[in-house]
Design a protein around this motif. Structure first.
Motif, mmCIF file in Angstrom:
data_model
loop_
_atom_site.group_PDB
_atom_site.id
_atom_site.type_symbol
_atom_site.label_atom_id
_atom_site.label_comp_id
_atom_site.label_asym_id
_atom_site.label_seq_id
_atom_site.Cartn_x
_atom_site.Cartn_y
_atom_site.Cartn_z
ATOM 1 N N THR A 9 19.902 27.722 40.267
ATOM 2 C CA THR A 9 19.469 27.589 41.661
ATOM 3 C C THR A 9 19.097 26.144 41.965
ATOM 4 O O THR A 9 19.463 25.615 43.018
ATOM 5 C CB THR A 9 18.270 28.519 41.946
ATOM 6 N N HIS A 10 18.404 25.501 41.044
ATOM 7 C CA HIS A 10 18.019 24.098 41.242
ATOM 8 C C HIS A 10 19.261 23.216 41.365
ATOM 9 O O HIS A 10 19.332 22.361 42.254
ATOM 10 C CB HIS A 10 17.147 23.616 40.088
ATOM 11 N N ILE A 11 20.238 23.415 40.498
ATOM 12 C CA ILE A 11 21.462 22.610 40.537
ATOM 13 C C ILE A 11 22.171 22.785 41.877
ATOM 14 O O ILE A 11 22.554 21.812 42.519
ATOM 15 C CB ILE A 11 22.407 22.980 39.369
ATOM 16 N N THR A 12 22.333 24.026 42.303
ATOM 17 C CA THR A 12 23.080 24.268 43.540
ATOM 18 C C THR A 12 22.332 23.788 44.778
ATOM 19 O O THR A 12 22.935 23.205 45.666
ATOM 20 C CB THR A 12 23.460 25.752 43.691
ATOM 21 N N THR A 13 21.029 23.992 44.842
ATOM 22 C CA THR A 13 20.290 23.572 46.039
ATOM 23 C C THR A 13 20.137 22.058 46.114
ATOM 24 O O THR A 13 20.113 21.494 47.202
ATOM 25 C CB THR A 13 18.899 24.228 46.125
ATOM 26 N N GLN A 14 20.041 21.398 44.974
ATOM 27 C CA GLN A 14 19.847 19.944 44.970
ATOM 28 C C GLN A 14 21.149 19.170 45.053
ATOM 29 O O GLN A 14 21.176 18.073 45.607
ATOM 30 C CB GLN A 14 19.094 19.515 43.701
ATOM 31 N N GLU A 27 27.932 14.835 38.492
ATOM 32 C CA GLU A 27 26.542 15.205 38.178
ATOM 33 C C GLU A 27 26.388 16.719 38.116
ATOM 34 O O GLU A 27 25.735 17.254 37.219
ATOM 35 C CB GLU A 27 25.588 14.606 39.214
ATOM 36 N N VAL A 28 27.006 17.420 39.056
ATOM 37 C CA VAL A 28 26.944 18.882 39.063
ATOM 38 C C VAL A 28 27.574 19.434 37.793
ATOM 39 O O VAL A 28 26.995 20.298 37.118
ATOM 40 C CB VAL A 28 27.635 19.464 40.322
ATOM 41 N N LEU A 29 28.752 18.936 37.448
ATOM 42 C CA LEU A 29 29.441 19.423 36.251
ATOM 43 C C LEU A 29 28.658 19.104 34.986
ATOM 44 O O LEU A 29 28.557 19.939 34.089
ATOM 45 C CB LEU A 29 30.846 18.834 36.176
ATOM 46 N N TYR A 47 38.976 25.618 30.674
ATOM 47 C CA TYR A 47 37.923 25.229 31.616
ATOM 48 C C TYR A 47 37.276 23.919 31.185
ATOM 49 O O TYR A 47 36.998 23.049 32.010
ATOM 50 C CB TYR A 47 36.865 26.315 31.757
ATOM 51 N N ALA A 48 37.045 23.780 29.885
ATOM 52 C CA ALA A 48 36.438 22.546 29.375
ATOM 53 C C ALA A 48 37.348 21.351 29.659
ATOM 54 O O ALA A 48 36.879 20.288 30.079
ATOM 55 C CB ALA A 48 36.169 22.677 27.882
ATOM 56 N N THR A 49 38.648 21.531 29.460
ATOM 57 C CA THR A 49 39.605 20.461 29.739
ATOM 58 C C THR A 49 39.616 20.117 31.227
ATOM 59 O O THR A 49 39.648 18.939 31.600
ATOM 60 C CB THR A 49 41.014 20.875 29.274
ATOM 61 N N LEU A 52 36.509 18.077 31.994
ATOM 62 C CA LEU A 52 36.638 16.703 31.497
ATOM 63 C C LEU A 52 37.591 15.890 32.372
ATOM 64 O O LEU A 52 37.336 14.712 32.651
ATOM 65 C CB LEU A 52 37.110 16.700 30.048
ATOM 66 N N ASN A 53 38.665 16.504 32.822
ATOM 67 C CA ASN A 53 39.599 15.801 33.706
ATOM 68 C C ASN A 53 38.945 15.435 35.035
ATOM 69 O O ASN A 53 39.152 14.337 35.555
ATOM 70 C CB ASN A 53 40.859 16.637 33.948
ATOM 71 N N VAL A 54 38.161 16.347 35.592
ATOM 72 C CA VAL A 54 37.465 16.058 36.847
ATOM 73 C C VAL A 54 36.455 14.931 36.636
ATOM 74 O O VAL A 54 36.336 14.031 37.481
ATOM 75 C CB VAL A 54 36.789 17.324 37.428
ATOM 76 N N LEU A 55 35.756 14.945 35.505
ATOM 77 C CA LEU A 55 34.807 13.871 35.217
ATOM 78 C C LEU A 55 35.525 12.523 35.106
ATOM 79 O O LEU A 55 35.035 11.511 35.609
ATOM 80 C CB LEU A 55 34.028 14.171 33.932
#
Length: 115
Positions: A9-14, A27-29, A47-49, A52-55
């Motif tokens: 909840t903290h991650i999504t609201t912030q 930062e979210v990831l 999913y991990a790949t 990492l690609n998005v990062l």
């Protein structure tokens, strides 16, 4: 657990306020991955790949144009994908259910052979 829910909840609201709000996707990831590690949740290598690609994309975009918002840049693609997949979502869920059931049965079979 309660801690897991509170952290999520903290991650999504912030950090996840939607398009046009300068969402820091990296930062979210990173926080989500941290939460997964903390709670010892394993994720599929695909999913991990993807994460990492998005990062990497976010890092590249930030080095070329620091004010670039990756989520806003991806918006047309994400919305197009959403429109294309909605008619087939029920069918996709059915196939996913079949695949999940097969995986579950294989895992049970493997466990019984291990004993």
């Amino acid at each position: 657990t309660h801690t897991h829910t509170h952290t999520h909840t903290h991650i999504t609201t912030q950090h996840c306020k939607g398009y046009g709000t300068n969402v820091q996707v990296g930062e979210v990831l990173r926080r989500c991955l941290q939460m997964l590690r903390q709670h010892k949740v394993r994720i599929d290598v695909n999913y991990a790949t993807l994460v990492l690609n998005v990062l990497c994309l976010e890092g590249l975009a930030a080095s070329l144009r620091p004010q670039y918002d990756l989520l806003d840049g991806a918006r047309p693609l994400l919305q197009g994908y959403n429109k294309l997949t909605k008619p087939f979502f029920g069918l996709a869920l059915m196939f996913k259910g079949i695949a999940d059931r097969r995986l579950y049965m294989k895992m049970r079979k493997d466990e019984s052979h291990a004993l």
